[in-house]
Design a protein around this motif. Sequence first.
Motif, short mmCIF file in Angstrom:
data_model
loop_
_atom_site.label_atom_id
_atom_site.label_comp_id
_atom_site.label_asym_id
_atom_site.label_seq_id
_atom_site.Cartn_x
_atom_site.Cartn_y
_atom_site.Cartn_z
N LEU A 167 0.81 -1.22 0.00
CA LEU A 167 0.00 0.00 0.00
C LEU A 167 0.85 1.27 0.00
N ARG A 168 2.10 1.16 0.37
CA ARG A 168 2.97 2.33 0.32
C ARG A 168 3.23 2.76 -1.11
N TRP A 169 3.07 1.85 -2.05
CA TRP A 169 3.42 2.13 -3.44
C TRP A 169 2.20 2.21 -4.36
N ARG A 170 1.19 1.39 -4.10
CA ARG A 170 0.01 1.43 -4.95
C ARG A 170 -1.17 0.79 -4.22
N ASN A 171 -2.34 1.03 -4.74
CA ASN A 171 -3.54 0.44 -4.17
C ASN A 171 -3.67 -0.99 -4.67
N VAL A 172 -3.40 -1.94 -3.80
CA VAL A 172 -3.40 -3.34 -4.22
C VAL A 172 -4.70 -4.06 -3.88
N PHE A 246 -2.50 13.58 -2.44
CA PHE A 246 -2.67 12.35 -1.65
C PHE A 246 -1.32 11.87 -1.13
N ARG A 247 -0.32 11.84 -2.00
CA ARG A 247 1.01 11.37 -1.58
C ARG A 247 1.60 12.30 -0.52
N ARG A 248 1.36 13.58 -0.64
CA ARG A 248 1.82 14.52 0.39
C ARG A 248 1.18 14.21 1.73
N GLU A 249 -0.11 13.90 1.71
CA GLU A 249 -0.82 13.56 2.95
C GLU A 249 -0.24 12.28 3.56
N LEU A 250 0.09 11.30 2.73
CA LEU A 250 0.69 10.07 3.25
C LEU A 250 2.04 10.35 3.91
N PHE A 255 2.87 7.80 6.95
CA PHE A 255 2.71 6.51 6.28
C PHE A 255 3.85 6.27 5.29
N LEU A 256 4.36 7.34 4.68
CA LEU A 256 5.50 7.26 3.77
C LEU A 256 6.67 8.04 4.35
N ASN A 257 7.90 7.52 4.12
CA ASN A 257 9.07 8.32 4.46
C ASN A 257 9.41 9.20 3.25
N MET A 258 10.40 10.04 3.38
CA MET A 258 10.72 11.00 2.31
C MET A 258 11.09 10.28 1.02
N GLU A 260 10.19 7.27 -0.01
CA GLU A 260 9.00 6.65 -0.59
C GLU A 260 8.09 7.69 -1.22
N PHE A 261 7.95 8.83 -0.55
CA PHE A 261 7.12 9.90 -1.11
C PHE A 261 7.69 10.41 -2.43
N ALA A 262 8.97 10.73 -2.45
CA ALA A 262 9.58 11.31 -3.64
C ALA A 262 9.49 10.35 -4.83
N LEU A 263 9.79 9.08 -4.58
CA LEU A 263 9.79 8.12 -5.68
C LEU A 263 8.37 7.82 -6.16
N SER A 264 7.46 7.57 -5.24
CA SER A 264 6.10 7.22 -5.65
C SER A 264 5.40 8.40 -6.30
N ALA A 265 5.59 9.61 -5.77
CA ALA A 265 4.95 10.79 -6.36
C ALA A 265 5.45 11.02 -7.78
N SER A 266 6.76 10.86 -7.99
CA SER A 266 7.33 11.06 -9.33
C SER A 266 6.78 10.05 -10.32
N LEU A 267 6.75 8.79 -9.91
CA LEU A 267 6.26 7.74 -10.80
C LEU A 267 4.80 7.93 -11.16
N TYR A 268 3.98 8.29 -10.17
CA TYR A 268 2.55 8.43 -10.43
C TYR A 268 2.21 9.68 -11.21
N LEU A 269 3.00 10.73 -11.06
CA LEU A 269 2.77 11.91 -11.89
C LEU A 269 2.98 11.57 -13.36
#
Length: 288
Positions: A167-172, A246-250, A255-258, A260-269
């Motif tokens: 769940l840290r990376w995607r809605n499974v 949403f990723r900022r809120e996590l 729920f996310l460390n820095m 995880e936030f930076a990588l997941s936000a970049s990929l999802y954008l």
Amino acid sequence: MAAGGNSGDHTARPVASVSILMSTYARESAANLEASLSSLRAQTLPPHQIVFVVDGPIDRAQEAVIARFRAFFENGPTVFTPVRLPHNEGLAAAMNAGLAHCGGDYTMRMDSDDLCMHDRVAVQMAYLHAHADTDCVSAWAEEFFDDGTPSSLKISPVSHDAVLQALRWRNVLVHPTICVRTELLRKLGGYRTRFGLLEDYDLFVRLAQAGARFHVIPKVLLRFRAGMDQRRRRGGLRYALHELDFRRELYRSGFLNMREFALSASLYLVFRLVTGGMRGRLYAFARH
């Protein structure tokens, strides 16, 4: 069938009760709705309640389907509870309106064009009956298309720890397969609309942060209808901005460390902003 059954009834209900929570709206077809409700009528273990939200005005064909099934359930073990909203308010608002009427210990989700396998209620409730520490049980699902596109499986990690990590990376979790403790769902305030169409992902993260225990049954218990229009709604600038918020809120909630936030936000954008066949290929990759 009465609650509890008799000593010779091997399909007797578990002690816990379950409410099916679903809704329909103007753009749904009567044929899809009929098939969906028929899959509930065919359950080997009937649910205690179906809370059916009509999200704004619908056509006569859908009204006729609702009337037929309401009459069918009237004399059986399942209570059919209609909830009507005067205007279309969207899925999150419809679910919250219906949640107020759910009388079961657990609330089981499905959509008005989904098809439950005949043993869905029995399998999920049996698991919850045997594992009292589980708060939310989901399942695998089959994604199918009306245009003849081959169906595909939506599989998820099974164990609680694996679900949390994913769940840290995607809605499974497949939203219409979940069955969650009603008291906990109400305690969290139900669904939020702040992040657009990410209301299900947001709910799962809030459940995790509240200490909920997850489990995914590694069996297809639901078939859900999909299409390219649905995938188009999952992209574009507006959706990308919701994703970033949403990723900022996590991250803010811990729920996310820095990293995880930076990588997941970049990929999802990137994922939300690409168009055409590329998004379709990325979507298929992510779903598998």
